[in-house]
Design an enzyme around this catalytic site. Structure first.
Site, PDB file in Angstrom:
ATOM      1  N   SER A   1       0.765  -1.165   0.100  1.00 56.33           N
ATOM      2  CA  SER A   1      -0.237  -0.127   0.051  1.00 56.33           C
ATOM      3  C   SER A   1       0.814   1.322   0.021  1.00 56.33           C
ATOM      4  O   SER A   1       0.273   2.414  -0.256  1.00 56.33           O
ATOM      5  CB  SER A   1      -0.986  -0.117   1.136  1.00 56.33           C
ATOM      6  OG  SER A   1      -0.221   0.041   2.424  1.00 56.33           O
TER       7      SER A   1
ATOM      8  N   HIS B   1      -5.586  -4.572  -1.360  1.00 57.12           N
ATOM      9  CA  HIS B   1      -5.532  -3.230  -2.263  1.00 57.12           C
ATOM     10  C   HIS B   1      -5.374  -3.693  -3.610  1.00 57.12           C
ATOM     11  O   HIS B   1      -5.498  -2.824  -4.378  1.00 57.12           O
ATOM     12  CB  HIS B   1      -3.989  -2.508  -2.114  1.00 57.12           C
ATOM     13  CG  HIS B   1      -4.341  -1.460  -0.806  1.00 57.12           C
ATOM     14  ND1 HIS B   1      -4.839  -0.271  -0.946  1.00 57.12           N
ATOM     15  CD2 HIS B   1      -3.778  -1.717   0.481  1.00 57.12           C
ATOM     16  CE1 HIS B   1      -4.868   0.313   0.287  1.00 57.12           C
ATOM     17  NE2 HIS B   1      -4.135  -0.522   1.336  1.00 57.12           N
TER      18      HIS B   1
ATOM     19  N   LYS C   1     -12.310  -1.684   1.104  1.00 56.90           N
ATOM     20  CA  LYS C   1     -11.677  -0.770   0.193  1.00 56.90           C
ATOM     21  C   LYS C   1     -12.501  -0.584  -1.078  1.00 56.90           C
ATOM     22  O   LYS C   1     -13.327   0.221  -1.183  1.00 56.90           O
ATOM     23  CB  LYS C   1     -10.261  -1.184   0.105  1.00 56.90           C
ATOM     24  CG  LYS C   1      -9.396  -0.988   1.336  1.00 56.90           C
ATOM     25  CD  LYS C   1      -8.151  -1.512   1.555  1.00 56.90           C
ATOM     26  CE  LYS C   1      -7.498  -1.169   2.753  1.00 56.90           C
ATOM     27  NZ  LYS C   1      -6.591  -2.155   3.371  1.00 56.90           N
TER      28      LYS C   1
HETATM   29  C1  LIG Z   1      -6.485  -2.232   4.763  1.00 58.00           C
HETATM   30  C2  LIG Z   1      -5.853  -3.703   4.902  1.00 58.00           C
HETATM   31  C3  LIG Z   1      -6.249  -4.554   5.831  1.00 58.00           C
HETATM   32  C4  LIG Z   1      -7.537  -4.256   6.577  1.00 58.00           C
HETATM   33  O1  LIG Z   1      -8.906  -4.116   6.018  1.00 58.00           O
HETATM   34  P1  LIG Z   1     -10.154  -3.811   6.618  1.00 58.00           P
HETATM   35  O2  LIG Z   1     -11.149  -4.464   5.845  1.00 58.00           O
HETATM   36  O3  LIG Z   1      -9.919  -2.306   6.640  1.00 58.00           O
HETATM   37  O4  LIG Z   1     -10.181  -4.186   8.211  1.00 58.00           O
HETATM   38  C5  LIG Z   1      -5.809  -6.045   5.849  1.00 58.00           C
HETATM   39  N1  LIG Z   1      -4.696  -6.318   5.096  1.00 58.00           N
HETATM   40  C6  LIG Z   1      -4.267  -5.333   4.186  1.00 58.00           C
HETATM   41  C7  LIG Z   1      -3.140  -5.913   3.378  1.00 58.00           C
HETATM   42  C8  LIG Z   1      -4.724  -4.063   4.066  1.00 58.00           C
HETATM   43  O5  LIG Z   1      -4.276  -3.282   3.290  1.00 58.00           O
END
Ligand SMILES: *Cc1c(COP(=O)(O)O)cnc(C)c1O
Length: 400
Positions: A186, A214, A244
């Protein structure tokens, strides 16, 4: 009433953070988290959300969420294993399996929870996990929870992974072995080297675990990074988030039927935390349907990402090595990066600075997250602000 020891712990801790510029002031957004946001009474072009496809505010998702509240209520009433599994959960899980090209899938309350749930359901203290140096915090915490030995390998360094796995095998100390990675990283927007990783995993019998939070909705025409490489059959755990690109909240693990059967009896957030709510499920289902029916939103996202990248590059900025719409603009010095972000803010562009320890020292950056919902005018306005602020701060040259 706080005891003396708690009070001094908290007060000293907060003072320390504030004195070192590490205390994060949270800004409240008034109204929706769309391509434009309002903070206080000021409007900003929003380049800091993970709402890649603009679905968080999509009318089609809102409509089905309302309908699900009418038919199923606002809460699911229980954990999944008692009587919180509604027909909607089954529908969502079937759809997720189709989306990810697997036999089955299991939904959780968040992506973070998936990693709390799935790793420790399979790995324990006799096992070893090889973890990419830049893995997400929830992967790190999930690994810790499992009590397995954690061995970090250099970021996307497949030679290092192979060497460390061979050393671990020679030591004779471990039972199961797992390799775990983000699909898309990210902070830089680079993609994991999954084909090489799978080759090593097949050779050395490593369990494979990809958290594509992502990637889904973004890479592989929207189907994610595993699909992009055609590795649906080779990755044991495909983790994703509904929070996301999908625009709602929740997470899932997709894989073989036996894996999902196991997680449904052994993974603790599934057993001990209340199930996703009807509105969340209905909206997520709709989002995945939209993604599978049409590439339009995904294409718009990629177009916008490329447009912003090209524009920043033309202005003379270092945008790193991103292979996805995530567009870092690398400034370097931490203080300068924060000042830069502040100036963007003054000019109506909301793009957060990311500095050490989230990224290595001296690689402070503004992380821009364009979405399919941004118009060309918004992106042009963003580039104009980048030009203005960059010249003013001596980051880019005055045009000749
Ligand atoms: C954002 C993210 C999460 C968390 O996801 P949520 O649904 O916001 O709890 C988990 N793993 C990775 C790699 C992320 O980028």
């Amino acid at each position: 009433m706080a005891t003396k020891s708690l009070r001094s712990f908290l007060e000293n801790g907060l003072t320390h953070l504030k004195e070192n510029g590490l205390y994060n002031e949270i800004e409240t957004v008034h109204g929706a988290n769309g391509p434009m946001i309002t903070i206080g009474s000021k409007n900003f072009i929003n380049l800091s959300s993970n709402n890649y496809l603009g679905l968080a505010t999509d009318a089609r998702l809102k409509k089905v969420a309302h309908e699900a509240i009418d038919s199923h209520g606002v809460g699911s009433g229980s954990v999944r294993t008692i009587n919180g599994t509604l027909d909607l959960h089954d529908k969502l899980e079937n759809k997720l399996a189709a989306f990810k090209g697997t036999e089955a899938a299991i939904a959780y309350q968040s992506g973070f929870n998936c990693n709390m749930a799935a790793i420790s359901a399979v790995m324990d203290k006799q096992d070893v996990i090889f973890s990419d140096a830049l893995n997400h915090a929830s992967i790190i915490d999930g690994c810790r929870l499992s009590k397995a030995t954690i061995i970090r390998y250099g970021h996307s360094d497949m030679d290092d992974l192979r060497k460390k796995a061979i050393d671990a095998i020679s030591s004779g100390k471990y039972k199961k072995m797992m390799v775990i990675t983000d699909g898309v990283f990210s902070m830089d927007g680079d993609i994991a080297k999954l084909p090489d990783m799978v080759e090593i995993a097949e050779e050395l019998d490593l369990i494979t675990y990809v958290d594509d939070a992502h990637g889904s909705g973004v890479t592989g025409n929207g189907y994610g990074t595993v699909k992009q490489f055609g590795l649906e059959d080779k990755i044991d755990f495909q983790v994703g988030t509904l929070s996301k690109a999908i625009g709602v909240v929740g997470g899932y693990v997709a894989g073989k039927r036996t894996l999902v059967d196991w997680l449904k009896v052994c993974s603790r957030p599934f057993l001990f935390s209340t199930a996703l709510s009807p509105a969340d499920i209905a909206a997520s289902l709709k989002a995945i349907e939209l993604l599978m029916d049409s590439k339009e939103l995904n294409q718009k996202l990629c177009e916008n990402g490329n447009y912003l990248k090209q524009g920043l590059e033309k202005l003379g900025y270092n945008i790193g090595t991103s292979e996805t719409p995530i567009t870092p603009c690398i400034i370097g010095d931490e203080k300068e990066t924060q000042q830069f972000s502040k100036r963007l803010y003054d000019e109506g562009v909301y793009a957060k600075s990311i500095v050490f320890p989230t990224v290595p020292k001296g690689t402070g950056r503004i992380r821009n997250m364009p979405t399919s919902a941004h118009t060309k005018e918004m992106l042009d306005q963003t580039l104009a602000v980048y030009e203005k602020v960059g010249k003013e701060m001596g980051m880019i040259k005055e045009s000749l």
